[in-house]
Design a protein around this motif. Sequence first.
Motif, PDB file in Angstrom:
ATOM      1  N   CYS A   4       2.284 -14.780   2.812  1.00  0.00           N
ATOM      2  CA  CYS A   4       2.496 -13.338   2.758  1.00  0.00           C
ATOM      3  C   CYS A   4       3.609 -13.033   1.769  1.00  0.00           C
ATOM      4  N   ASN A   6       4.524  -9.653   1.064  1.00  0.00           N
ATOM      5  CA  ASN A   6       5.123  -8.331   1.264  1.00  0.00           C
ATOM      6  C   ASN A   6       6.378  -8.356   2.119  1.00  0.00           C
ATOM      7  N   GLU A   7       6.690  -9.525   2.711  1.00  0.00           N
ATOM      8  CA  GLU A   7       7.919  -9.569   3.495  1.00  0.00           C
ATOM      9  C   GLU A   7       9.132  -9.890   2.621  1.00  0.00           C
ATOM     10  N   HIS A   8       8.893 -10.038   1.330  1.00  0.00           N
ATOM     11  CA  HIS A   8       9.990 -10.329   0.411  1.00  0.00           C
ATOM     12  C   HIS A   8      10.229  -9.121  -0.486  1.00  0.00           C
ATOM     13  N   GLU A   9      11.492  -8.711  -0.605  1.00  0.00           N
ATOM     14  CA  GLU A   9      11.773  -7.527  -1.399  1.00  0.00           C
ATOM     15  C   GLU A   9      12.275  -7.849  -2.786  1.00  0.00           C
ATOM     16  N   ASP A 109      -2.884  -7.065   3.387  1.00  0.00           N
ATOM     17  CA  ASP A 109      -1.588  -7.542   3.901  1.00  0.00           C
ATOM     18  C   ASP A 109      -0.723  -8.184   2.805  1.00  0.00           C
TER      19      ASP A 109
END
Length: 172
Positions: A4, A6-9, A109
């Motif tokens: 995944c 999207n959990e990293h900005e 996702d």
Amino acid sequence: MKLCLNEHESFPIKLEQEFAAGEILPEFQGLISLGQGKVLLSIQKADEEYYCQGSLNSKAQLECARCLEPYETELVSDIDFIACSQEHYDSLKSEAVDDEDYVFIDSTDVSIDITAPIEQALILAVSMKPLCAETCRGICPMCGSNLNQTKCDCNNEKIDPRWDGLRGLNGG
Ligand SMILES: [Zn+2]
Ligand SMILES: [Zn+2]
């Protein structure tokens, strides 16, 4: 196997992911089984694309290309691909993108499936390590004996042509 994103900005990031034989076992000549493997990736984001580079290693059981015996080894390979959306990839089509490996991002996702790049890297690693040992003597083409284990009586030894000349000199 999914990662995944999207959990990293902020990028770049480093990811470490383990995988097991049950998840990834490419069908490839010489590959018998895989042990636990690990992939390390560093991912840099540039506009629409994620540049993913790293390495993987995995314990494996391979079949020697010369003597056909199974042997244990550790596969090590580089892994290198670009992740982007299918839409973005389609927009690139006019440019030369053939020589890069692309993986599409699942937009629901923001994840990528890294099974295919791992498979490719494993296949590359297997094809670079086809022998149980550099000195493997292989199998006798006459009787089929494993010449690492026994010495057969077949006359397989090709006489080194360099000796022919010497024999002539000695009046042979
Ligand atoms: Zn061998
Ligand atoms: Zn033989």
